[in-house]
Design a protein around this motif. Structure first.
Motif, PDB file in Angstrom:
ATOM      1  N   MET A 140      78.831  39.582  29.179  1.00 56.08           N
ATOM      2  CA  MET A 140      79.673  39.675  27.982  1.00 56.08           C
ATOM      3  C   MET A 140      80.094  38.295  27.497  1.00 56.08           C
ATOM      4  O   MET A 140      80.105  38.019  26.294  1.00 56.08           O
TER       5      MET A 140
ATOM      6  N   SER B  99      75.289  44.517  29.297  1.00 52.72           N
ATOM      7  CA  SER B  99      76.655  44.470  29.806  1.00 52.72           C
ATOM      8  C   SER B  99      77.166  45.863  30.138  1.00 52.72           C
ATOM      9  O   SER B  99      77.970  46.044  31.057  1.00 52.72           O
ATOM     10  N   GLY B 100      76.690  46.874  29.397  1.00 52.34           N
ATOM     11  CA  GLY B 100      77.097  48.243  29.672  1.00 52.34           C
ATOM     12  C   GLY B 100      76.433  48.834  30.899  1.00 52.34           C
ATOM     13  O   GLY B 100      76.931  49.826  31.459  1.00 52.34           O
TER      14      GLY B 100
ATOM     15  N   SER C 170      78.818  41.947  34.758  1.00 52.77           N
ATOM     16  CA  SER C 170      79.118  42.445  33.413  1.00 52.77           C
ATOM     17  C   SER C 170      79.952  41.438  32.633  1.00 52.77           C
ATOM     18  O   SER C 170      79.712  41.201  31.441  1.00 52.77           O
ATOM     19  N   SER C 171      80.941  40.825  33.313  1.00 53.90           N
ATOM     20  CA  SER C 171      81.776  39.814  32.666  1.00 53.90           C
ATOM     21  C   SER C 171      80.946  38.618  32.225  1.00 53.90           C
ATOM     22  O   SER C 171      81.152  38.075  31.132  1.00 53.90           O
TER      23      SER C 171
ATOM     24  N   THR D   4      75.878  47.043  33.691  1.00 51.60           N
ATOM     25  CA  THR D   4      76.298  46.274  34.862  1.00 51.60           C
ATOM     26  C   THR D   4      77.798  46.419  35.062  1.00 51.60           C
ATOM     27  O   THR D   4      78.517  46.948  34.203  1.00 51.60           O
ATOM     28  N   THR D   5      78.286  45.932  36.170  1.00 52.70           N
ATOM     29  CA  THR D   5      79.706  46.027  36.478  1.00 52.70           C
ATOM     30  C   THR D   5      80.219  44.712  37.068  1.00 52.70           C
ATOM     31  O   THR D   5      79.432  43.832  37.422  1.00 52.70           O
TER      32      THR D   5
END
Length: 357
Positions: free
Chosen positions: A263, A251-252, A259-260, A254-255
């Motif tokens: 997470m 998750s850290g 990322s959402s 990706t964006t």
């Protein structure tokens, strides 16, 4: 007959003990917020050393599962209460048991934990910052309870008489579905969203809260708590560990929506894994209560209501102590836990208090 009595006793005592542990975790969570780097509490001392990051990790990990677990336990006890009391009495009882403490917190306790130099008259600050604090949980639970009573009034089934077994496939599908719904929900309600007046600090977790409440209803009707195999507990903890090692770093890296999604998947796996793991652990290891256990259980709800008052008072008392964030966290937690239960005992000793607490 003896077997049935033993099963019922084990189920209830293990869940009561779980409520005590989760209540203590709520206290620890808010002490961690006090001394970490997430300023979402009545009194905070932002960390001045790296140990604050450890407290932030604790907060993020707790948030992934512990309030969902509270909603599941609340859902678990809801059908039996409705069955015993009937619809009207159930609604009246929920409004008293949940609504009265909510109003007491808003009108009596919150002014005590928010007093300070706000730069404006306190009455103006009080009205402009109307917020139920940790009692947002009770707000949401009132809504869930009323929706459940309405559902039953319509004559709809809540799974009564059903005996569907809880399978690995079902758990995996539930987890994946929860993650998917959470991702979609967080498009209009992104992480960090706060709802003023209502005071919802984590509305982006509402899919989990609703899903866990419904899962609690099903668990009661279908006997899932008793039927969970021991190996399911181990599998839950292992899944939590693996997901944390794999998904958190991902998750850290990706964006955006990716990322959402990562997470949300991590939170869903942790929520289901920890709930299953702890449910089995407490059923197998902590299914008894002596006098101390009964005392802790009887006062757990009162502790949830009054703990902000204790935490703010203790934090102010040690304000002048210069120490690492983690050290102050341990000290304040060690002082606050017994004080919370002592104050809860004093409050519940007041006339009529046990009716609502």
């Amino acid at each position: 007959m003896q077997t049935m009595t033993t099963v019922t006793r084990t189920r209830l005592l293990a869940i009561d003990n779980l409520r005590v542990a989760l209540t203590a975790l709520v206290v620890a969570h808010h002490v961690a917020v006090t001394y970490g780097n997430i300023p979402m509490w009545y009194y905070t001392e932002p960390a001045q050393d790296p140990s604050g990051a450890v407290l932030d990790i604790l907060v993020v990990f707790n948030q992934a599962f512990f309030m969902g677990f509270f909603f599941l336990i609340s859902g678990f006890f809801t059908p039996g209460s409705h069955d015993r009391k009937g619809g009207r009495a159930f609604v009246r009882d929920r409004l008293v048991r949940l609504g009265v403490p909510l109003l007491v917190f808003l009108l009596v306790l919150r002014p005590l934990v928010t007093l300070g130099d706000h730069g404006i008259p306190y009455w103006k600050f009080y009205l402009a910052s109307w917020d139920p604090g940790p009692m947002w949980f009770v707000e949401v639970l009132i809504v869930f309870a009323l929706l459940y009573a309405w559902w039953r009034r319509l004559g709809r089934s809540d799974g009564q008489g059903a005996g569907g077994a809880l399978t690995l496939k079902g758990v995996v599908l539930f987890t994946a579905g929860l993650a998917a719904v959470t991702v979609l929900w967080r498009i209009p309600v992104p992480q960090g969203t706060y709802v003023p007046v209502l005071g919802l600090p984590t509305p982006y977790f509402l899919p989990q809260y609703a899903a866990m409440f419904v899962a609690g209803l099903a668990a009661f009707r279908r006997g899932w708590f008793e039927a969970l195999p021991r190996r399911a507990g181990t599998a839950g903890f292992v899944a939590t560990g693996v997901a944390s090692l794999v998904l958190l770093p991902l998750s850290g890296m990706t964006t955006g929506l990716v990322s959402s999604a990562v997470m949300a998947l991590w939170e869903s796996v942790v929520a289901v894994g920890m709930i299953v793991g702890l449910a089995v652990l407490f059923r197998e290891r902590f299914d008894r209560q002596g006098p101390r256990g009964r005392f802790l259980s009887e006062h757990a709800y009162a502790v949830y209501v009054i703990h902000p008052l204790v935490l703010v008072a203790v934090a102010w008392a040690v304000k002048g102590l210069h120490a690492a964030a983690i050290v102050k966290f341990v000290l304040v937690l060690a002082l606050s836990l017994p004080l919370c239960w002592a104050l809860a005992y004093a409050v519940r000793s007041l006339p009529g208090a046990r009716r609502v607490l």
